[in-house]
Design a protein around this motif. Structure first.
Motif: not given
Lengths: 246, 246
Positions: B124-129, B205-221
């Motif tokens: 998850a963290v590597d995906a964020y980086v 749409e791209a910035v909304l998707a980026a924020l959802r992605f980051k929420c996924d990064v935190l949530w999946s941890q």
């Protein structure tokens, strides 16, 4: 006293020992899948998420193919692309996995969109693709060696799923039949390459680490599935919700 | 009829709505952490895994810094590096997180090695980086906007952990104090940038998707932590095993 490098046989034994400890046939999700303990929605979640892994395998193999230095190596590796992407529309492993997903009741377009997969699936699969793209050729090839362990799990899976799930047919599981011969062929090639080229202590440690990493990739996908759909069953925001959980 | 782009205010409201649905303060692991329902080994597992996230934040920020086009932007973003890496040895957020980990009973060298973290954390963290390194500057900046939501969770966490855990002291939680002012300052900057620069439908749409992605990064941890250490408590091969689980 520092130990020197292992012999090829000792290296192979160390690789096989990693599988005996870390391959995902030991994960409780697989035991439930094969034992008939999952309901249709849980099997759908497995098929849906696993599709993302299947769909990225050709990208993984193509990125390695692009870096292999000889026609002999590239030709050997190219067969993996043919296995997964097929030789005509509707053939190959990716297409057969879509049939599996449809067979358990999912919409093909929804599966292909990957919109409902777990973040844990996406991150694990992307980590695998990144390893193959970014690390040495030796590590990239070593990371494929989980195929040494796959014939056992495939045999368990097919017989267990056919025995226990009325919604699963032999046609649905057609994905697995060619894998029983493809995986050993591919694993033999990769194992031979690793035995020949991992000769220093550093190279041997790197290939062992690559195989552990790949086992983690497979294992953590099942962690995510089990957590979301089995125990405790907390489906993350945005992920697939089976009919019986709506 | 195709909808046009949103106004900056509507875009901000859409970003905040993502946090209201997907920010990890809603995850059951956080409720347990703050509510005093975890034991010391479970809190150790949280501190150990979260260290990997903390330790990679400067890499994430440096890779964005390297791509920012003006001195003004780089200067603004550089403060994040100073916050996390400090201005002298032993200062900064990464060092304070190590103190937190030591405060709950972990060995510093073990934490720094990251040897015992969950694969789900690493992926998850590597995906964020990787997202910050590879996507547009706008998406990279938008992915930091989870900081809009962090002051609430930090206040809950600090008061809850101090109230419920005898092994947690105010010194142990010193990491969080500066974050209460740093995070809003950083979030204000990032939000201003996104409001100004995400002007087309595609960019929004791209910035909304980026924020959802980051929420996924935190949530999946937290999914990975909860699965391994709380329910059902299946610790993957090779991961940290608390004293009471040995």
């Amino acid at each position: 006293m520092t130990a020197g490098p292992m012999s090829p046989d000792a290296l192979e034994a160390a690789l096989r020992a990693i599988g005996a400890e870390r391959y995902h046939n030991l994960h409780p999700f697989h035991r439930r899948l094969h034992g008939g303990d999952l309901n249709r929605g849980q099997v759908q979640a497995w098929a849906l998420n696993r599709y993302y892994y299947q769909s990225r395998i050709p990208a993984k193999d193509a990125s390695l193919l692009a870096r292999l230095p000889t026609a002999d190596l590239r030709r050997a590796w190219r067969s993996r692309l043919e296995d997964h992407d097929g030789t005509a529309p509707g053939t190959g492993g990716v297409a057969r996995w879509l049939k599996l997903a449809e067979g358990v009741g999912l919409e093909r377009a929804y599966v292909e969109s990957t919109a409902g997969i777990l973040a844990g699936t996406r991150f694990a699969v992307d980590a695998y693709v990144a390893l193959v793209r970014e690390r040495s050729i030796l590590e990239a090839i070593a990371s494929s060696l989980t195929e040494l362990f796959s014939p056992t799990i495939i045999a368990e899976r097919v017989s267990g799923m056919l025995a226990h799930y009325s919604f699963v047919t032999p046609e649905t599981l057609a994905y697995f039949t060619p894998r029983l011969t493809q995986a050993p062929r591919d694993a033999d090639f990769a194992l031979g390459y690793v035995r020949e080229h991992a000769v220093t202590v550093e190279q041997q440690e790197a290939v062992l680490a690559a195989l552990r990493f790949k086992c983690d990739v497979l294992w953590s996908q099942l962690d995510a599935l089990h957590f979301a759909y089995v125990e405790p069953g907390f489906i993350p925001p945005g992920a697939f919700v089976p009919d019986d959980r709506r």
